[in-house]
Scaffold this motif. Structure first.
Motif, mmCIF file in Angstrom:
data_model
loop_
_atom_site.group_PDB
_atom_site.id
_atom_site.type_symbol
_atom_site.label_atom_id
_atom_site.label_comp_id
_atom_site.label_asym_id
_atom_site.label_seq_id
_atom_site.Cartn_x
_atom_site.Cartn_y
_atom_site.Cartn_z
ATOM 1 N N PRO A 12 0.827 -1.214 0.000
ATOM 2 C CA PRO A 12 0.000 0.000 0.000
ATOM 3 C C PRO A 12 0.856 1.256 0.000
ATOM 4 O O PRO A 12 1.771 1.394 0.813
ATOM 5 C CB PRO A 12 -0.810 -0.141 1.283
ATOM 6 N N GLY A 13 0.569 2.153 -0.933
ATOM 7 C CA GLY A 13 1.273 3.420 -0.999
ATOM 8 C C GLY A 13 2.676 3.346 -1.563
ATOM 9 O O GLY A 13 3.407 4.337 -1.542
ATOM 10 N N LYS A 14 3.054 2.185 -2.065
ATOM 11 C CA LYS A 14 4.415 2.028 -2.592
ATOM 12 C C LYS A 14 4.387 1.599 -4.050
ATOM 13 O O LYS A 14 3.360 1.188 -4.582
ATOM 14 C CB LYS A 14 5.185 1.013 -1.742
ATOM 15 N N ARG A 15 5.543 1.685 -4.683
ATOM 16 C CA ARG A 15 5.672 1.273 -6.078
ATOM 17 C C ARG A 15 5.679 -0.248 -6.185
ATOM 18 O O ARG A 15 6.004 -0.961 -5.234
ATOM 19 C CB ARG A 15 6.968 1.821 -6.663
ATOM 20 N N ARG A 16 5.344 -0.724 -7.354
ATOM 21 C CA ARG A 16 5.437 -2.141 -7.644
ATOM 22 C C ARG A 16 6.901 -2.497 -7.868
ATOM 23 O O ARG A 16 7.585 -1.836 -8.655
ATOM 24 C CB ARG A 16 4.608 -2.478 -8.873
ATOM 25 N N ASN A 17 7.386 -3.518 -7.188
ATOM 26 C CA ASN A 17 8.792 -3.902 -7.263
ATOM 27 C C ASN A 17 8.954 -5.358 -7.673
ATOM 28 O O ASN A 17 8.121 -6.204 -7.365
ATOM 29 C CB ASN A 17 9.472 -3.698 -5.907
ATOM 30 N N LEU A 18 10.062 -5.625 -8.327
ATOM 31 C CA LEU A 18 10.398 -6.980 -8.720
ATOM 32 C C LEU A 18 10.774 -7.804 -7.492
ATOM 33 O O LEU A 18 11.559 -7.350 -6.651
ATOM 34 C CB LEU A 18 11.561 -6.964 -9.701
ATOM 35 N N ASN A 22 16.736 -15.250 -10.287
ATOM 36 C CA ASN A 22 17.342 -14.283 -9.388
ATOM 37 C C ASN A 22 16.252 -13.614 -8.563
ATOM 38 O O ASN A 22 15.069 -13.673 -8.917
ATOM 39 C CB ASN A 22 18.254 -13.288 -10.100
ATOM 40 N N TYR A 23 16.703 -13.036 -7.451
ATOM 41 C CA TYR A 23 15.781 -12.569 -6.429
ATOM 42 C C TYR A 23 16.172 -11.191 -5.914
ATOM 43 O O TYR A 23 17.351 -10.827 -5.892
ATOM 44 C CB TYR A 23 15.792 -13.548 -5.242
ATOM 45 N N ALA A 24 15.172 -10.471 -5.436
ATOM 46 C CA ALA A 24 15.434 -9.247 -4.696
ATOM 47 C C ALA A 24 16.149 -9.626 -3.406
ATOM 48 O O ALA A 24 15.894 -10.689 -2.828
ATOM 49 C CB ALA A 24 14.129 -8.522 -4.397
ATOM 50 N N ASP A 25 17.024 -8.740 -2.938
ATOM 51 C CA ASP A 25 17.784 -9.031 -1.720
ATOM 52 C C ASP A 25 16.865 -9.320 -0.539
ATOM 53 O O ASP A 25 17.177 -10.146 0.314
ATOM 54 C CB ASP A 25 18.702 -7.859 -1.395
ATOM 55 N N VAL A 57 14.216 -10.940 -0.293
ATOM 56 C CA VAL A 57 13.560 -12.261 -0.244
ATOM 57 C C VAL A 57 14.519 -13.422 -0.470
ATOM 58 O O VAL A 57 14.107 -14.585 -0.394
ATOM 59 C CB VAL A 57 12.399 -12.352 -1.261
ATOM 60 N N LYS A 58 15.778 -13.124 -0.735
ATOM 61 C CA LYS A 58 16.750 -14.200 -0.974
ATOM 62 C C LYS A 58 16.805 -15.160 0.203
ATOM 63 O O LYS A 58 16.832 -14.740 1.360
ATOM 64 C CB LYS A 58 18.139 -13.598 -1.211
ATOM 65 N N GLY A 59 16.798 -16.440 -0.116
ATOM 66 C CA GLY A 59 16.864 -17.455 0.920
ATOM 67 C C GLY A 59 15.522 -17.805 1.526
ATOM 68 O O GLY A 59 15.411 -18.790 2.265
ATOM 69 N N ARG A 60 14.488 -17.029 1.217
ATOM 70 C CA ARG A 60 13.149 -17.298 1.753
ATOM 71 C C ARG A 60 12.145 -17.658 0.662
ATOM 72 O O ARG A 60 11.249 -18.454 0.887
ATOM 73 C CB ARG A 60 12.637 -16.071 2.516
ATOM 74 N N PHE A 61 12.293 -17.050 -0.507
ATOM 75 C CA PHE A 61 11.353 -17.268 -1.619
ATOM 76 C C PHE A 61 12.033 -18.076 -2.715
ATOM 77 O O PHE A 61 13.238 -17.943 -2.954
ATOM 78 C CB PHE A 61 10.903 -15.937 -2.217
ATOM 79 N N THR A 62 11.240 -18.880 -3.397
ATOM 80 C CA THR A 62 11.727 -19.656 -4.532
ATOM 81 C C THR A 62 10.746 -19.554 -5.685
ATOM 82 O O THR A 62 9.560 -19.864 -5.532
ATOM 83 C CB THR A 62 11.907 -21.139 -4.152
ATOM 84 N N ILE A 63 11.244 -19.117 -6.824
ATOM 85 C CA ILE A 63 10.430 -19.052 -8.034
ATOM 86 C C ILE A 63 10.687 -20.302 -8.859
ATOM 87 O O ILE A 63 11.824 -20.790 -8.935
ATOM 88 C CB ILE A 63 10.725 -17.770 -8.845
ATOM 89 N N SER A 64 9.629 -20.820 -9.468
ATOM 90 C CA SER A 64 9.770 -21.999 -10.320
ATOM 91 C C SER A 64 8.706 -21.932 -11.407
ATOM 92 O O SER A 64 7.820 -21.070 -11.371
ATOM 93 C CB SER A 64 9.627 -23.293 -9.512
ATOM 94 N N ARG A 65 8.807 -22.833 -12.366
ATOM 95 C CA ARG A 65 7.861 -22.810 -13.470
ATOM 96 C C ARG A 65 7.559 -24.215 -13.932
ATOM 97 O O ARG A 65 8.384 -25.123 -13.794
ATOM 98 C CB ARG A 65 8.399 -21.974 -14.623
#
Length: 114
Positions: free
Chosen positions: A41-47, A58-61, A63-71
């Motif tokens: 809320p009230g902030k820009r959309r970020n990668l 690759n990940y934003a700093d 979320v590194k080590g906590r989030f995992t993207i897959s397809r």
């Protein structure tokens, strides 16, 4: 018709986990670099995270080590596994093609309570 549909959000306590899904249609998904973004809320959309067509990530700093993207190319779906969630992860999460971006979907709300 190009469409992105995000799902899997919800309310979770700090330290919990969620798995987001994004189904894409109208594009050749298997050759498309994809990403997750978030907007608090009230902030820009970020990668948050991105994954190439070949599976490099690759990940934003933050979320590194906590989030995992897959397809899953067979399902034209990109996932975001989110572990050790923090209140500051609260946002609407969106997926999109890295470049050029498609029309944004409705997103999925993630709320992390302390």
């Amino acid at each position: 018709q190009v469409q992105l549909v995000e799902s899997g959000g919800g309310l979770v306590q700090a330290g919990g986990s969620l798995r987001l899904s994004c189904s894409a249609s109208g594009i050749t998904f298997s050759i498309t670099d994809m990403a997750w973004y978030r907007q608090a809320p009230g902030k820009r959309r970020n990668l948050v995270a991105r994954i190439t067509s070949l599976g490099s990530t690759n990940y934003a700093d933050s979320v590194k080590g906590r989030f995992t993207i897959s397809r899953d190319n067979a399902k034209s779906t990109v996932y975001l596994q989110m572990n050790s969630l923090k209140p500051e992860d609260t946002a609407v999460y969106y997926c999109n093609r890295v470049f050029p971006p498609l029309s944004w979907g409705q997103g999925t709300q993630v709320t992390v309570s302390s």
